[in-house]
Design an enzyme around this catalytic site. Structure first.
Site, mmCIF file in Angstrom:
data_model
loop_
_atom_site.group_PDB
_atom_site.id
_atom_site.type_symbol
_atom_site.label_atom_id
_atom_site.label_comp_id
_atom_site.label_asym_id
_atom_site.label_seq_id
_atom_site.Cartn_x
_atom_site.Cartn_y
_atom_site.Cartn_z
ATOM 1 C CG ASN A 55 -0.189 -0.064 2.514
ATOM 2 O OD1 ASN A 55 0.495 0.880 2.877
ATOM 3 N ND2 ASN A 55 -0.282 -1.190 3.217
ATOM 4 C CB ALA A 57 2.447 -0.650 10.589
ATOM 5 C CG ASP A 77 -6.771 -4.989 6.148
ATOM 6 O OD1 ASP A 77 -6.426 -4.935 7.341
ATOM 7 O OD2 ASP A 77 -7.204 -4.000 5.527
ATOM 8 C CE LYS A 106 8.634 -12.452 -13.608
ATOM 9 N NZ LYS A 106 9.328 -11.935 -14.781
ATOM 10 C CG ASP A 154 -6.219 -6.222 13.910
ATOM 11 O OD1 ASP A 154 -5.393 -5.529 14.548
ATOM 12 O OD2 ASP A 154 -7.219 -5.740 13.368
ATOM 13 C CB ILE A 155 -0.181 -6.272 14.879
ATOM 14 C CG1 ILE A 155 0.311 -7.154 13.721
ATOM 15 C CG2 ILE A 155 0.907 -6.101 15.937
ATOM 16 C CD1 ILE A 155 1.349 -6.504 12.834
ATOM 17 C CG PHE A 159 -2.283 5.708 13.502
ATOM 18 C CD1 PHE A 159 -1.533 5.460 14.637
ATOM 19 C CD2 PHE A 159 -2.137 6.925 12.857
ATOM 20 C CE1 PHE A 159 -0.657 6.405 15.132
ATOM 21 C CE2 PHE A 159 -1.258 7.881 13.345
ATOM 22 C CZ PHE A 159 -0.521 7.626 14.484
ATOM 23 C CE LYS A 161 -10.608 1.043 11.800
ATOM 24 N NZ LYS A 161 -9.966 1.445 10.570
ATOM 25 C CE LYS A 177 -8.368 -2.515 14.041
ATOM 26 N NZ LYS A 177 -7.421 -3.239 13.207
HETATM 27 O O1 C5P Z 1 -8.489 -2.338 10.745
HETATM 28 P P1 C5P Z 1 -7.670 -1.197 10.282
HETATM 29 O O2 C5P Z 1 -6.564 -1.600 9.347
HETATM 30 O O3 C5P Z 1 -8.419 -0.041 9.720
HETATM 31 O O4 C5P Z 1 -6.998 -0.644 11.638
HETATM 32 C C1 C5P Z 1 -5.950 0.228 11.626
HETATM 33 C C2 C5P Z 1 -5.149 0.072 12.886
HETATM 34 O O5 C5P Z 1 -4.922 -1.311 13.158
HETATM 35 C C3 C5P Z 1 -3.770 0.665 12.757
HETATM 36 O O6 C5P Z 1 -3.363 1.060 14.048
HETATM 37 C C4 C5P Z 1 -2.936 -0.500 12.261
HETATM 38 O O7 C5P Z 1 -1.566 -0.348 12.565
HETATM 39 C C5 C5P Z 1 -3.560 -1.650 13.011
HETATM 40 N N1 C5P Z 1 -3.507 -2.932 12.315
HETATM 41 C C6 C5P Z 1 -2.701 -3.950 12.778
HETATM 42 N N2 C5P Z 1 -2.693 -5.169 12.141
HETATM 43 C C7 C5P Z 1 -3.474 -5.390 11.077
HETATM 44 C C8 C5P Z 1 -4.295 -4.364 10.585
HETATM 45 C C9 C5P Z 1 -4.295 -3.138 11.218
HETATM 46 O O8 C5P Z 1 -1.990 -3.745 13.767
HETATM 47 N N3 C5P Z 1 -3.452 -6.558 10.476
#
Ligand code: C5P
Length: 402
Positions: A210, A274, A278, A288, A306-307, A325, A339, A343
């Site tokens: 991205n 970061a 997703d 390749k 989802d960290i 974020f 969110k 989260k």
């Molecule tokens: O769900 P979304 O991507 O919109 O959420 C954004 C927040 O979640 C950011 O803080 C991003 O660093 C964190 N995030 C994460 N791991 C993921 C997706 C998002 O830590 N796989």
């Protein structure tokens, strides 16, 4: 920010960017930091000793063999009396002399004699910066523990474009503050910051990614370090220099980022800036992929961990303050508030990344801070300023006994 009681030995080498050293001295003096300036012979061709001395409110040292300087203070003492030695601008020539261990003038003698941290802010023409000799010299200095800030990319005095421009004085100031910060308001805290995009391989040469630049996350890591926190920055692939005074762990994929974050625990603060992909390709090809295949491939995707959510639900290992974020293109406050609940994090920094805002990849940000107490709207400011404001808010939160 105060640097009262701190002492910086500032070596100004010869380059057109030397004029920016005057602004750096002003910032340091404004923060209460004592500055002992050293001008190289070439440095004195670009800025006058009088200007340097006046702004530093201190004697400017220029000559290794000057009886006056040696009568006042020996060069060993001069190098040891500082808390930090800074070379700004650092030319290709002084970097080469440092790498070779030469001591052929006052500046290089001080650099060889010092037992303190050294920070260099390189500035030179893009071709000199990219020359294998400079690349090797920088690598040798980094391996020896020399800290590096910049250079920036942009148009140069010689009208060429590329990396090599001296980092802005406030960025050098922040790097100095980070290296001097022991004892700051976040001393004793360990912060983990994620930054940049992740790259999810499709095959050995292609990936899904991205547009995240990592600028906001890297600035937050630097700002937390500047307030005295020990910082581990887990960074996806970005074109940014590692912030000085920060431990950086470079990763590519979301799963590598997750593992690096959890390996860095325990921490008291986590800021997940970061833009984690997703999804990843379920079965990345080992070789390749050939476009001669009968039909275009169909990529099957699997959700990445989802960290942020995992950290927020980490039980006893959960950092005391978990900040996420939210990058949205519509209904910013409503989506970000939802969110935060989804989260399980404490704060959300929300920003509008619609293309018209220029925020994604740009130097500025306009954010909302969403906490348990409600929503605050911050004015549009640079990403560095957002980082400093967020770090200051985190320091206040901890001071209030969070
Ligand atoms: O769900 P979304 O991507 O919109 O959420 C954004 C927040 O979640 C950011 O803080 C991003 O660093 C964190 N995030 C994460 N791991 C993921 C997706 C998002 O830590 N796989």
């Amino acid at each position: 920010m105060t640097l009262a009681g701190k002492r910086v030995l500032l070596i100004i080498a010869g380059g057109i960017a030397a004029y920016k050293a005057l602004e750096l001295i002003r910032l340091l003096r404004g923060a209460g930091c004592a500055v002992t300036p050293v001008l190289t012979r070439a440095g004195a061709e670009f800025v006058t000793p009088l200007a340097v001395q006046t702004l530093a409110e201190n004697t400017v040292y220029q000559n290794l063999f000057s009886l006056t300087d040696e009568a006042e203070i020996g060069h060993i003492q001069l190098s040891r009396a500082a808390d930090l030695v800074v070379v700004a601008p650092a030319t290709a020539h002084i970097l080469a002399r440092m790498a070779a261990g030469l001591a052929d003038d006052l500046a290089t003698t001080l650099l060889l004699a010092t037992d303190k941290n050294v920070l260099v802010a390189p500035a030179m023409n893009v071709r000199m910066w990219q020359h294998p000799a400079t690349v090797a010299n920088l690598a040798a200095l980094a391996a020896r523990g020399v800290h590096i800030v910049g250079p920036d990319e942009g148009e140069m005095a010689c009208h060429e474009f590329g990396p090599g421009r001296l980092a802005e004085p406030h960025a050098i100031f922040d790097a100095i503050a980070a290296l001097l910060a022991h004892g700051g308001p976040l001393a004793g805290q360990h912060a983990i910051v994620t930054s940049g995009p992740t790259q999810e391989p499709i095959d050995p040469v292609r990936y899904i990614a991205n547009r995240s630049s990592g600028r906001q996350g890297h600035a937050i890591a630097a700002a937390l370090a500047a307030l005295g926190a020990r910082v581990t920055l887990v960074a996806g692939p970005v074109a940014l220099a590692d912030p000085p005074g920060v431990t950086v762990c470079h990763v590519e994929t979301a799963r590598e980022m997750r593992d690096a974050v959890f390996a860095a625990l325990p921490a008291t603060i986590a800021v997940c800036a970061a833009a984690v992909a997703d999804w990843r390709v379920t079965h990345a090809a080992q070789e390749k992929m050939k476009k001669t295949a009968a039909a275009p491939p169909i990529l099957e995707l699997t959700a990445n961990p989802d960290i942020l959510a995992e950290l927020a639900a980490a039980g006893p290992a959960r950092p005391r303050l978990v900040v996420g974020f939210a990058a949205e293109t519509e209904h910013l406050a409503a989506h970000a508030t939802a969110k935060r609940a989804r989260k399980g994090c404490d704060w959300i920094v929300a920003n509008d990344v619609s293309p018209a805002t220029g925020i994604m990849g740009g130097a500025e940000n306009a954010v909302l801070l969403i906490t348990a107490a409600g929503t605050e709207t911050w004015p549009r400011m640079t990403k560095d300023a957002v980082a400093r404001k967020l770090a200051a808010r985190i320091a206040t939160h901890f001071a209030e006994g969070a």
